[in-house]
Write a protein that holds these residues in place. Structure first.
Motif, PDB file in Angstrom:
ATOM      1  N   UNK A 117      14.364  -5.686  -7.067  1.00  0.00           N
ATOM      2  CA  UNK A 117      15.858  -5.311  -7.967  1.00  0.00           C
ATOM      3  C   UNK A 117      15.147  -4.488  -8.988  1.00  0.00           C
ATOM      4  N   UNK A 118      14.427  -4.871 -10.045  1.00  0.00           N
ATOM      5  CA  UNK A 118      14.318  -4.244 -11.682  1.00  0.00           C
ATOM      6  C   UNK A 118      13.349  -3.117 -10.820  1.00  0.00           C
ATOM      7  N   UNK A 119      12.622  -3.565 -10.130  1.00  0.00           N
ATOM      8  CA  UNK A 119      11.892  -1.654 -10.566  1.00  0.00           C
ATOM      9  C   UNK A 119      12.336  -0.387  -9.741  1.00  0.00           C
ATOM     10  N   UNK A 120      13.107  -0.649  -8.684  1.00  0.00           N
ATOM     11  CA  UNK A 120      13.617   0.550  -7.492  1.00  0.00           C
ATOM     12  C   UNK A 120      14.671   0.269  -7.856  1.00  0.00           C
TER      13      UNK A 120
ATOM     14  N   UNK B 134      17.389   0.813 -11.267  1.00  0.00           N
ATOM     15  CA  UNK B 134      17.332   2.108 -11.749  1.00  0.00           C
ATOM     16  C   UNK B 134      18.164   3.203 -11.277  1.00  0.00           C
ATOM     17  N   UNK B 135      19.182   2.766  -9.842  1.00  0.00           N
ATOM     18  CA  UNK B 135      19.992   3.988  -9.125  1.00  0.00           C
ATOM     19  C   UNK B 135      20.974   3.475  -9.853  1.00  0.00           C
ATOM     20  N   UNK B 136      21.493   2.655 -10.832  1.00  0.00           N
ATOM     21  CA  UNK B 136      22.812   2.849 -11.120  1.00  0.00           C
ATOM     22  C   UNK B 136      23.548   2.454 -10.176  1.00  0.00           C
TER      23      UNK B 136
ATOM     24  N   UNK C 239       0.734  -1.203  -0.047  1.00  0.00           N
ATOM     25  CA  UNK C 239       0.204   0.396   0.035  1.00  0.00           C
ATOM     26  C   UNK C 239       1.054   1.394  -0.079  1.00  0.00           C
ATOM     27  N   UNK C 240       2.376   1.029   0.565  1.00  0.00           N
ATOM     28  CA  UNK C 240       3.020   2.643   0.500  1.00  0.00           C
ATOM     29  C   UNK C 240       3.753   2.249  -1.410  1.00  0.00           C
ATOM     30  N   UNK C 241       3.018   1.103  -2.131  1.00  0.00           N
ATOM     31  CA  UNK C 241       4.265   0.859  -3.386  1.00  0.00           C
ATOM     32  C   UNK C 241       4.815   2.671  -3.971  1.00  0.00           C
ATOM     33  N   UNK C 242       3.278   3.037  -3.710  1.00  0.00           N
ATOM     34  CA  UNK C 242       3.994   4.634  -4.436  1.00  0.00           C
ATOM     35  C   UNK C 242       5.119   5.681  -3.630  1.00  0.00           C
ATOM     36  N   UNK C 243       5.374   5.346  -2.480  1.00  0.00           N
ATOM     37  CA  UNK C 243       6.609   5.765  -2.012  1.00  0.00           C
ATOM     38  C   UNK C 243       7.967   5.451  -2.175  1.00  0.00           C
ATOM     39  N   UNK C 244       7.627   4.218  -2.476  1.00  0.00           N
ATOM     40  CA  UNK C 244       9.069   3.424  -3.118  1.00  0.00           C
ATOM     41  C   UNK C 244      10.279   4.383  -4.025  1.00  0.00           C
ATOM     42  N   UNK C 245       9.608   5.002  -4.722  1.00  0.00           N
ATOM     43  CA  UNK C 245      10.500   5.430  -5.480  1.00  0.00           C
ATOM     44  C   UNK C 245      11.030   6.849  -4.701  1.00  0.00           C
ATOM     45  N   UNK C 246      10.577   7.803  -4.098  1.00  0.00           N
ATOM     46  CA  UNK C 246      11.112   9.036  -3.311  1.00  0.00           C
ATOM     47  C   UNK C 246      11.647   8.475  -2.706  1.00  0.00           C
ATOM     48  N   UNK C 247      11.023   6.840  -1.647  1.00  0.00           N
ATOM     49  CA  UNK C 247      12.798   6.664  -0.418  1.00  0.00           C
ATOM     50  C   UNK C 247      14.040   6.610  -1.317  1.00  0.00           C
ATOM     51  N   UNK C 248      13.718   5.480  -2.225  1.00  0.00           N
ATOM     52  CA  UNK C 248      15.275   5.087  -2.896  1.00  0.00           C
ATOM     53  C   UNK C 248      16.200   6.050  -3.577  1.00  0.00           C
ATOM     54  N   UNK C 249      15.315   6.965  -3.631  1.00  0.00           N
ATOM     55  CA  UNK C 249      15.478   8.277  -4.679  1.00  0.00           C
ATOM     56  C   UNK C 249      17.404   8.543  -4.137  1.00  0.00           C
TER      57      UNK C 249
ATOM     58  N   UNK D 196      28.229  -2.595  -8.311  1.00  0.00           N
ATOM     59  CA  UNK D 196      27.815  -3.987  -7.839  1.00  0.00           C
ATOM     60  C   UNK D 196      28.014  -4.600  -6.149  1.00  0.00           C
ATOM     61  N   UNK D 197      29.231  -2.888  -5.563  1.00  0.00           N
ATOM     62  CA  UNK D 197      29.610  -3.158  -4.358  1.00  0.00           C
ATOM     63  C   UNK D 197      28.804  -2.699  -4.141  1.00  0.00           C
ATOM     64  N   UNK D 198      28.049  -1.905  -4.383  1.00  0.00           N
ATOM     65  CA  UNK D 198      26.407  -0.557  -3.303  1.00  0.00           C
ATOM     66  C   UNK D 198      25.392  -1.880  -3.458  1.00  0.00           C
ATOM     67  N   UNK D 199      25.195  -3.134  -3.159  1.00  0.00           N
ATOM     68  CA  UNK D 199      24.305  -3.210  -3.190  1.00  0.00           C
ATOM     69  C   UNK D 199      24.563  -5.180  -2.414  1.00  0.00           C
ATOM     70  N   UNK D 200      24.022  -4.789  -0.837  1.00  0.00           N
ATOM     71  CA  UNK D 200      24.258  -6.143  -0.582  1.00  0.00           C
ATOM     72  C   UNK D 200      22.962  -6.869  -0.243  1.00  0.00           C
ATOM     73  N   UNK D 201      22.681  -8.430  -0.643  1.00  0.00           N
ATOM     74  CA  UNK D 201      21.260  -9.386  -1.030  1.00  0.00           C
ATOM     75  C   UNK D 201      21.632 -10.314   0.906  1.00  0.00           C
TER      76      UNK D 201
END
Length: 217
Positions: free
Chosen positions: A132-135, A138-140, A98-108, A143-148
């Motif tokens: 990952x694909x959606x949010x 796009x941050x480009x 329900x907060x999906x519309x907020x996610x792009x602003x949060x990850x910006x 590889x070292x800047x993402x931890x799974x």
């Protein structure tokens, strides 16, 4: 979504890496986002990494409303022995759709992302790939800047897990906060991840500065 009050944290012990000569790290401020499906333990992990909770093992589940922002300082030590103080913001994003519309602003403008899912729930591996694909893609980020993190809230024996196929290039950790071994592994992975983020941000800053000088010339 509502942003809950920021919690300022005390300094933590130095992280042991970061190369010299990749741009100034003094007074660097980085934004990290914690993303993933609901009820996987993102808030517990955020509280532990920021030392907001002395004991991460609590039973009550309180869903995050929108996003929580935790701030703390971390000393990152370069291989040359120099220590830089890094200001860290951790944005703990709700996984509720329900907060999906907020996610792009949060990850910006995030400098790094920690992606968390429960490997015991089969559908969540696909979910985290879609996150990952959606949010995150796009941050480009490098590889070292993402931890799974394959995070087990209720571990079922000693099982080994592999990262989702599309996320294999990123650092991967099977984490848990129910025992000393899992906690130590999470801390070690986070320290290495933080160093990678700091180095990537410093290198980009240096490259941007050099490009700016060229354009002036």
């Amino acid at each position: 979504g509502r942003v809950e009050p920021t919690a300022s944290q005390r300094s933590l012990p130095p992280s042991p890496v970061a190369q010299d000569g990749c741009g100034s790290m003094d007074d660097m401020k980085i934004k990290l986002v914690l993303v993933g499906p609901a009820k996987v333990g993102k808030t517990r992990i955020a509280n532990y990494l920021a030392e907001f909770e002395d004991n991460p093992n609590f039973e009550t589940y309180n869903p995050t409303v929108g996003v929580r922002i935790l701030e703390f300082e971390r000393d990152v030590k370069s291989k040359g022995g120099r220590v830089a103080k890094i200001q860290v913001e951790v944005w703990d994003a709700s996984g509720d759709k329900k907060f999906e519309n907020c996610w792009p602003a949060i990850t910006k403008n995030a400098s790094g992302a920690i992606m968390i899912y429960d490997p015991n729930v089969r559908s969540q591996e696909r979910d985290i790939e879609l996150w990952h694909k959606a949010f995150i893609h796009p941050l480009k980020l490098a590889d070292t800047q993402v931890l799974v993190c394959a995070h087990q809230r209720d571990p079922v024996g000693k099982r080994s897990f592999q990262p989702p196929r599309t996320l294999e290039k990123h650092a991967f950790e099977v984490s848990g906060l129910d025992n000393a071994e899992g906690i130590a592994a999470l801390r070690k992975s986070f320290d290495a991840f933080l160093v990678g983020v700091v180095k990537a941000v410093a290198e980009k800053s240096k490259a941007d500065m050099e490009e700016g000088m060229k354009s002036l010339g």
